[in-house]
Design an enzyme around this catalytic site. Structure first.
Site, PDB file in Angstrom:
ATOM      1  N   LYS A  23     -12.263   4.683   6.690  1.00 35.26           N
ATOM      2  CA  LYS A  23     -11.039   4.856   5.912  1.00 35.26           C
ATOM      3  C   LYS A  23     -11.384   4.705   4.428  1.00 35.26           C
ATOM      4  CE  LYS A  23      -6.154   3.725   5.819  1.00 35.26           C
ATOM      5  NZ  LYS A  23      -6.022   4.034   4.394  1.00 35.26           N
ATOM      6  N   ASP A  25     -10.181   4.602   0.438  1.00 31.06           N
ATOM      7  CA  ASP A  25      -9.027   4.060  -0.281  1.00 31.06           C
ATOM      8  C   ASP A  25      -8.679   4.996  -1.434  1.00 31.06           C
ATOM      9  OD1 ASP A  25      -7.036   2.337  -0.857  1.00 31.06           O
ATOM     10  OD2 ASP A  25      -8.304   0.654  -1.437  1.00 31.06           O
ATOM     11  N   ARG A  28      -3.458   9.817  -0.101  1.00 29.89           N
ATOM     12  CA  ARG A  28      -3.361  10.781   0.997  1.00 29.89           C
ATOM     13  C   ARG A  28      -2.819  12.093   0.429  1.00 29.89           C
ATOM     14  NH1 ARG A  28      -2.110  10.283   6.502  1.00 29.89           N
ATOM     15  NH2 ARG A  28      -2.473  12.313   7.502  1.00 29.89           N
ATOM     16  N   ARG A  43       1.540  12.201  -0.398  1.00 32.70           N
ATOM     17  CA  ARG A  43       2.251  11.843   0.835  1.00 32.70           C
ATOM     18  C   ARG A  43       3.757  11.996   0.659  1.00 32.70           C
ATOM     19  NH1 ARG A  43       0.805   6.001   2.959  1.00 32.70           N
ATOM     20  NH2 ARG A  43       1.727   5.492   0.940  1.00 32.70           N
ATOM     21  N   ARG A 199       4.783   8.624  12.278  1.00 27.78           N
ATOM     22  CA  ARG A 199       3.820   7.540  12.463  1.00 27.78           C
ATOM     23  C   ARG A 199       3.432   7.504  13.936  1.00 27.78           C
ATOM     24  NH1 ARG A 199       2.328   3.844   9.123  1.00 27.78           N
ATOM     25  NH2 ARG A 199       4.179   4.022   7.782  1.00 27.78           N
ATOM     26  N   ASP A 440     -41.562   3.175 -25.974  1.00 26.62           N
ATOM     27  CA  ASP A 440     -41.921   1.758 -25.970  1.00 26.62           C
ATOM     28  C   ASP A 440     -42.271   1.273 -27.374  1.00 26.62           C
ATOM     29  OD1 ASP A 440     -42.593  -0.762 -25.078  1.00 26.62           O
ATOM     30  OD2 ASP A 440     -44.628  -0.190 -24.471  1.00 26.62           O
TER      31      ASP A 440
END
Length: 621
Positions: A23, A25, A28, A43, A199, A440
């Site tokens: 999953k 983060d 959606r 969403r 859902r 350097d």
């Protein structure tokens, strides 16, 4: 169209009926891709095109490849990837709030987001929502195979449109989740159909909860929320408000305590001096508050003074169970008051940025058993007591350590390996993956010479149409990287180029730069060592600390930072580099996307034309 939603679960279901994904983060998102229109929808149905222009631009670039499959609809997640397993919600959330186009453009450059697709809902205009998940997954894989995009998330690939890895092993996915600090696991029934705005118990989400200790200082009787704080230095700062997760008895006890022992500060708010410590489950910290907080337990034996910002970070970035830390309080960088636990926290946080440069390379380590500034020793051979998860590569009599994962990195950190030196080639080839110029100066007082050399080399490389990147050495100099296509060029060929550039600089400014190998003969000039770029030689890895007094980090820079008068190696301590990554991003993030192939090949042809073979003695013999 609104996404099918997941049902929260405590345990990962097992059995042949299930498939598993990490999953990520983020937001959606549904990608609606018509022949002449592209829409990203959240969403809630909000259009996201303006907030994530880089994803839209990527789709436009790929349109010809995807044309045979349009109209097409993908279900996925808009994410900012830290690694192939982990994403950072805060960056996506920040982008979603922006309105100014220039601010969005800058964020898209610094923190480019991916759309990670995990479902195909429409292809060639045909709806697939009534097909079983397995068939939709097969279609998704076939589409991405046809358009020549990876079959799983690959940060080395330049495409911002990718698809998720699906696995049949819940144990393997749980190990990935905890090792790489993914947000969680999604389990899906193979036979599940896609249901709009529903859902479903056929799609389950199992979160990777982290537990943070906070001091409960305030209660609001009207809304039922408690406030949790921690100490930052000596000041209490709020990091969470929570009301869920209690048993009925726990909540009543805490409410009663505030209302009988607390001080009423407003119409409905009660305060208590720092005394009550609670364990809060969450999934992350967004910079101001713990995300998705739930009460877990009271910590009656915990001293409130132990609830500090640094302790919260260690709880948010827990070490894998396979790492048995010894002497966590041992001073490692005394000048900055950093102990071994702090050093391991740095490695845990920087792993997504450091590991890509260690991957598949034979390590040369420098260990500092008493911390920075003290005695040290080189280590090439992996010790006999290394755990089984440490991969080695035997070359003659040396079993080199290969560090491809956080477990190995953190085990090495616990051994107080503080400098990670890598060869220019991966272990499966004898050809360089990049050219590196090591600038350097004689001491940090002459750091301005490294800046001057870098600017001159950059001007030369721009004229040759070569893409280059720059970092501090973690010491007194700078290092310029020119990424190459894998297996395309030999060390002999790259040496022709590095020798030419270095000699050209010395001819142009002999009072500033030198090829002299003996330090006593260099004076105050900067040494250009093109002989160091060779098979078997090593260079400090990007984001590796060094063993100097401040434990400074070899830090990637943006080219325009060379113009800042205040640029100095001492700025790049371990804590400062972590904050820098959050604010500025990683300048080396897309280094493998800009390999110099045709341009460098053309440069070699030009060199061979202007340099007669009998003059091309680049080994210094």
């Amino acid at each position: 169209m609104k996404p099918m939603r997941l049902t929260s679960a405590h345990d990962v279901p097992a059995g042949a009926d299930w498939l598993y994904e990490l999953k990520y983060d983020g937001f959606r998102t549904i990608l609606l891709w018509e022949e002449d229109e592209i829409h990203l929808e959240s969403r809630a149905g909000k259009r996201l095109n303006e907030q994530f222009p880089e994803v839209i631009d990527q789709c436009i670039q790929l349109k010809d490849r995807f044309a045979p499959f349009l109209p097409l609809t993908l279900d996925g997640e808009l994410v900012f990837l830290l690694s192939e397993q982990q994403s950072d919600f805060a960056k996506v959330q920040q982008r979603g709030r922006l309105k100014n186009k220039e601010a969005i453009r800058l964020q898209a450059e610094r923190f480019p987001c991916h759309l990670i697709a995990f479902d195909l809902l429409r292809c060639k205009g045909k709806s697939l929502v009534d097909f079983p998940l397995m068939e939709r997954k097969d279609w998704l894989q076939k589409v991405f195979q046809e358009v020549k995009l990876p079959s799983s998330v690959q940060l080395d690939h330049p495409s911002l449109l990718q698809i998720i890895h699906t696995d049949r092993s819940p144990e393997y996915m749980k190990e990935l989740m905890t090792t790489y600090l993914a947000e969680g696991i999604v389990a899906k029934k193979k036979t599940s159909k896609w249901q709009n705005n529903t859902r479903s118990k056929e799609w389950l989400k199992i979160k990777n909860w982290r537990h943070v200790s906070v001091i409960v200082t305030r209660f609001d009787k009207d809304n039922g929320y408690f406030q949790g704080c921690i100490y930052q230095d000596t000041v209490l700062i709020e990091v969470v408000q929570f009301k869920h997760g209690f048993s009925k008895e726990e909540e009543q006890t805490l409410r009663a305590l505030f209302q009988t022992k607390g001080h009423l500060t407003g119409g409905s708010e009660y305060e208590i001096p720092p005394s009550i410590v609670a364990n809060i489950a969450c999934i992350s910290f967004d910079g101001s508050a713990l995300r998705e907080p739930r009460f877990s337990s009271f910590l009656l034996e915990t001293d409130p003074a132990a609830c500090t910002f640094q302790q919260m970070l260690k709880q948010l970035y827990p070490l894998p169970a396979v790492i048995d830390v010894t002497h966590p309080e041992k001073p490692i960088v005394p000048a900055l008051h950093l102990n071994k636990a702090d050093y391991l926290l740095y490695l845990r946080q920087v792993a997504p940025y450091l590991l890509p440069f260690l991957r598949e390379r034979r390590l040369t380590l420098i260990r500092f058993p008493h911390g920075t500034g003290g005695e040290c020793f080189y280590q090439k051979a992996t010790p006999d007591y290394a755990p089984d998860f440490v991969v080695t590569d035997q070359v003659e009599d040396i079993p080199y350590t290969i560090c491809n994962d956080p477990n190995t990195l953190l085990w090495l950190g616990n051994q107080l390996a503080m400098e990670f030196h890598i060869p220019f080639e991966t272990r499966d080839t004898d050809r360089p993956a990049e050219i590196v110029f090591d600038l350097d100066p004689p001491s940090v007082k002459e750091f301005h010479l490294a800046i001057e050399a870098a600017k001159r080399i950059k001007a030369l490389l721009d004229g040759l149409f070569l893409t280059a990147f720059i970092k501090t050495s973690g010491g007194k100099g700078l290092q310029i990287y020119i990424p190459l296509k894998k297996n395309a060029f030999t060390y002999d060929e790259t040496r022709q180029f590095t020798a030419f550039i270095c000699r050209f600089l010395c001819e142009q400014a002999p009072d500033l730069f030198t090829l002299e190998r003996l330090k006593k003969n260099r004076g105050n000039r900067l040494y250009l060592d093109y002989l160091q770029h060779d098979a078997g030689k090593t260079i400090i890895a990007p984001y590796s600390p060094r063993g100097n007094e401040l434990g400074l980090v070899a830090t990637p820079l943006e080219w325009d930072e060379l113009n800042l008068d205040e640029l100095h190696p001492s700025l790049f301590t371990m804590p400062a580099v972590i904050e820098r990554l959050k604010e500025k991003g990683d300048p080396f993030r897309r280094i493998r996307h800009f390999v110099n192939d045709d341009a460098f090949r053309q440069v070699l042809h030009q060199l061979q034309d202007i340099l007669p073979a009998h003059k091309m003695d680049f080994r210094g013999h």
